[in-house]
Design a protein around this motif. Structure first.
Motif, mmCIF file in Angstrom:
data_model
loop_
_atom_site.group_PDB
_atom_site.id
_atom_site.type_symbol
_atom_site.label_atom_id
_atom_site.label_comp_id
_atom_site.label_asym_id
_atom_site.label_seq_id
_atom_site.Cartn_x
_atom_site.Cartn_y
_atom_site.Cartn_z
ATOM 1 N N ALA A 185 -2.054 -2.187 5.030
ATOM 2 C CA ALA A 185 -2.480 -3.586 5.068
ATOM 3 C C ALA A 185 -2.333 -4.224 3.694
ATOM 4 N N ALA A 186 -2.647 -3.465 2.643
ATOM 5 C CA ALA A 186 -2.522 -3.987 1.285
ATOM 6 C C ALA A 186 -1.059 -4.302 0.967
ATOM 7 N N PHE A 187 -0.155 -3.389 1.321
ATOM 8 C CA PHE A 187 1.271 -3.602 1.054
ATOM 9 C C PHE A 187 1.788 -4.835 1.799
ATOM 10 N N TYR A 188 1.499 -4.902 3.093
ATOM 11 C CA TYR A 188 2.006 -6.021 3.885
ATOM 12 C C TYR A 188 1.378 -7.347 3.461
ATOM 13 N N ALA A 189 0.107 -7.337 3.088
ATOM 14 C CA ALA A 189 -0.542 -8.568 2.621
ATOM 15 C C ALA A 189 0.099 -9.050 1.326
ATOM 16 N N PHE A 190 0.404 -8.109 0.425
ATOM 17 C CA PHE A 190 1.011 -8.506 -0.834
ATOM 18 C C PHE A 190 2.443 -8.991 -0.623
ATOM 19 N N PHE A 191 3.176 -8.340 0.235
ATOM 20 C CA PHE A 191 4.536 -8.782 0.576
ATOM 21 C C PHE A 191 4.472 -10.221 1.103
ATOM 22 N N ARG A 192 3.564 -10.465 2.029
ATOM 23 C CA ARG A 192 3.404 -11.807 2.614
ATOM 24 C C ARG A 192 3.037 -12.819 1.515
#
Length: 178
Positions: free
Chosen positions: A80-87
């Motif tokens: 979730a942290a990775f995808y949130a930062f990507f977004r």
């Protein structure tokens, strides 16, 4: 630097990020001075050229994003942290791209401090990616160069409307999760 000088410098950088983020190279340092509430001489006392101002803005922006990535390292769900930062990076991209292009147009150094700050952000994305992969949220064969290329490509396409961007990210994330 005295506290009033630092406050002026910070206001100038805030104003420049806003002005150049909206207007790119066409934006003026006079508008930056006006928005910061200082005279143009104060702007040039802190930043002798437009390129120096833009470089400082870009470095500060990269540093802020790298710090944000660092705070996500403690997140309980690495995926979730990775995808949130990507977004977040994609949503933030239009301003960063405008400032980066303005820096190049103003004769800024592509391989200087801004480049090193960009590499620091890239490394931070790499750490988030590795954590997400260890957690099983991102496919193990996705390496940083490919993931970063996806990030850059989706960032360039971020100017499209929010609904399309959201669907595009869902497709990219689905491909990364397989």
């Amino acid at each position: 630097m005295r506290s009033d000088g630092k406050a002026n410098r910070d206001r100038i950088l805030d104003a420049a990020e806003d002005v150049f983020g909206r207007g790119g190279e066409a934006a003026s340092t006079e508008e930056v001075a006006r928005l910061a509430g200082v005279g143009i001489a104060t702007v040039f006392r802190h930043f002798p050229t437009k390129a120096a101002l833009l470089q400082a803005v870009l470095i500060r922006r990269y540093d802020r994003l790298r710090t944000e990535a660092g705070t996500l390292l403690g997140h309980e769900d690495p995926g979730a942290a990775f995808y949130a930062f990507f977004r977040h990076l994609v949503a933030d991209a239009a301003t960063k791209i405008a400032i980066g292009e303005a820096l190049l147009d103003a004769g800024g150094d592509r391989d200087g401090e801004a480049h090193e700050a960009a590499n620091g952000l890239r490394r931070a994305v790499g750490v988030l990616l590795e954590r997400a992969q260890r957690a099983g949220a991102v496919r193990a064969d996705a390496e940083l160069p490919e993931v970063y290329a996806l990030l850059v490509a989706t960032s360039r396409a971020a100017a499209i409307d929010e609904e399309v961007r959201s669907r595009m990210l869902a497709i990219v994330f689905d491909g990364l999760a397989r």
